[in-house]
Scaffold this active site. Structure first.
Site, PDB file in Angstrom:
ATOM      1  N   HIS A  94     -51.716  12.808 -11.237  1.00 26.88           N
ATOM      2  CA  HIS A  94     -50.857  12.960 -10.058  1.00 26.88           C
ATOM      3  C   HIS A  94     -51.770  13.142  -8.846  1.00 26.88           C
ATOM      4  CE1 HIS A  94     -47.951  14.183  -7.157  1.00 26.88           C
ATOM      5  NE2 HIS A  94     -48.317  15.447  -7.143  1.00 26.88           N
ATOM      6  N   HIS A  96     -51.809  12.944  -4.180  1.00 21.80           N
ATOM      7  CA  HIS A  96     -51.106  12.781  -2.906  1.00 21.80           C
ATOM      8  C   HIS A  96     -51.902  11.778  -2.066  1.00 21.80           C
ATOM      9  CE1 HIS A  96     -48.646  16.748  -3.013  1.00 21.80           C
ATOM     10  NE2 HIS A  96     -48.715  16.160  -4.184  1.00 21.80           N
TER      11      HIS A  96
END
Ligand SMILES: O=C(CO)[C@@H](O)[C@H](O)COP(=O)(O)O
Length: 232
Positions: A94, A96
């Site tokens: 994961h 950003h």
């Protein structure tokens, strides 16, 4: 216990930082040992440069801490849902990262626009639906995992090893933690190229400099003759 997997997951987390896909403590990488039913994941809130083998956290498929002094990533429940639903994956990431997260925040899928996309992702890279209030107020990370799995009801996760979680960011996966990081790097590049492709398609040929300025500068620099007249 799980020394080889811990090393793989540590190195995958460091590769994420080396590739510039994470800022401070954003993002996380995990890996699974399916025979043991155990997952190694990045500790929550720890800077990448401070990561060591000893700081990696081991959890079971229910999220119980089996080994480690630190809290597991706050996204652990999402990773676990993906391992449970996608039986062939061995690693989850994961981030950003800037371009993929921009598509996720906009709620837009990344459509296949060229062979760069097609080399890695078969079809669009989907964006998940809006989360329900009950999902947001509940166990958000677990519900995020369930919404990702729901998004892939008609998709093969090994053919499209990435998803954009709406108003959050991208998750990618692969056969190994490194494979999952590789897909995150490629996803970020594809998101950047897709955005720029759409800008060009929507704005191209709508603008051109003044012809007289073009003439003046080119001819002044090239001896007042167009190249073909220079006889060189
Ligand atoms: O998505 C988020 C926060 O929005 C998380 O991924 C953080 O970016 C990292 O959290 P930890 O893994 O450090 O708990």
């Amino acid at each position: 216990m799980l020394d080889k997997l811990k090393k793989e997951v540590l190195e995958a987390n460091l590769e994420l930082a080396n590739r510039g896909l994470v800022v401070y403590t954003w993002g996380n990488v995990s890996g699974i040992d399916r025979e043991k039913g155990l997952i190694v994941i990045k500790p929550s809130g720890i800077n990448y440069e401070d990561l060591t083998l000893e700081k990696m956290v081991v959890v079971d498929l229910q999220g119980n801490i089996v080994e480690g002094e630190y809290k597991p990533s706050s996204d652990t429940a999402t990773h676990l849902e993906l391992y449970k639903a996608f039986s062939e994956i061995g690693g989850v990431v994961h981030t950003h990262s800037e371009w993929a997260t921009s598509y996720a925040q906009a709620g837009e899928a990344i459509e296949p626009l060229g062979t760069t996309h097609a080399d890695y992702f078969y079809k669009s890279i989907p964006c998940t639906r809006d989360m329900l209030s009950s999902e947001i107020q509940g166990d958000y990370e677990r519900e995020t995992g369930k919404v990702i799995v729901e998004t892939f009801k008609q998709l093969n996760p090994m053919e499209v090893p990435a998803v954009l979680v709406k108003e959050h960011g991208p998750f990618t996966w692969g056969k190994t933690p490194y494979d999952a990081v590789y897909h995150s790097v490629v996803l970020e590049e594809i998101a950047k190229i897709a955005y720029k492709t759409n800008i060009i398609k929507n704005h191209h040929c709508k603008h051109r400099m003044k012809e007289e300025l073009l003439d003046k500068h080119y001819l002044r620099k090239h001896g007042n003759k167009a190249y073909y007249g220079q006889g060189k």
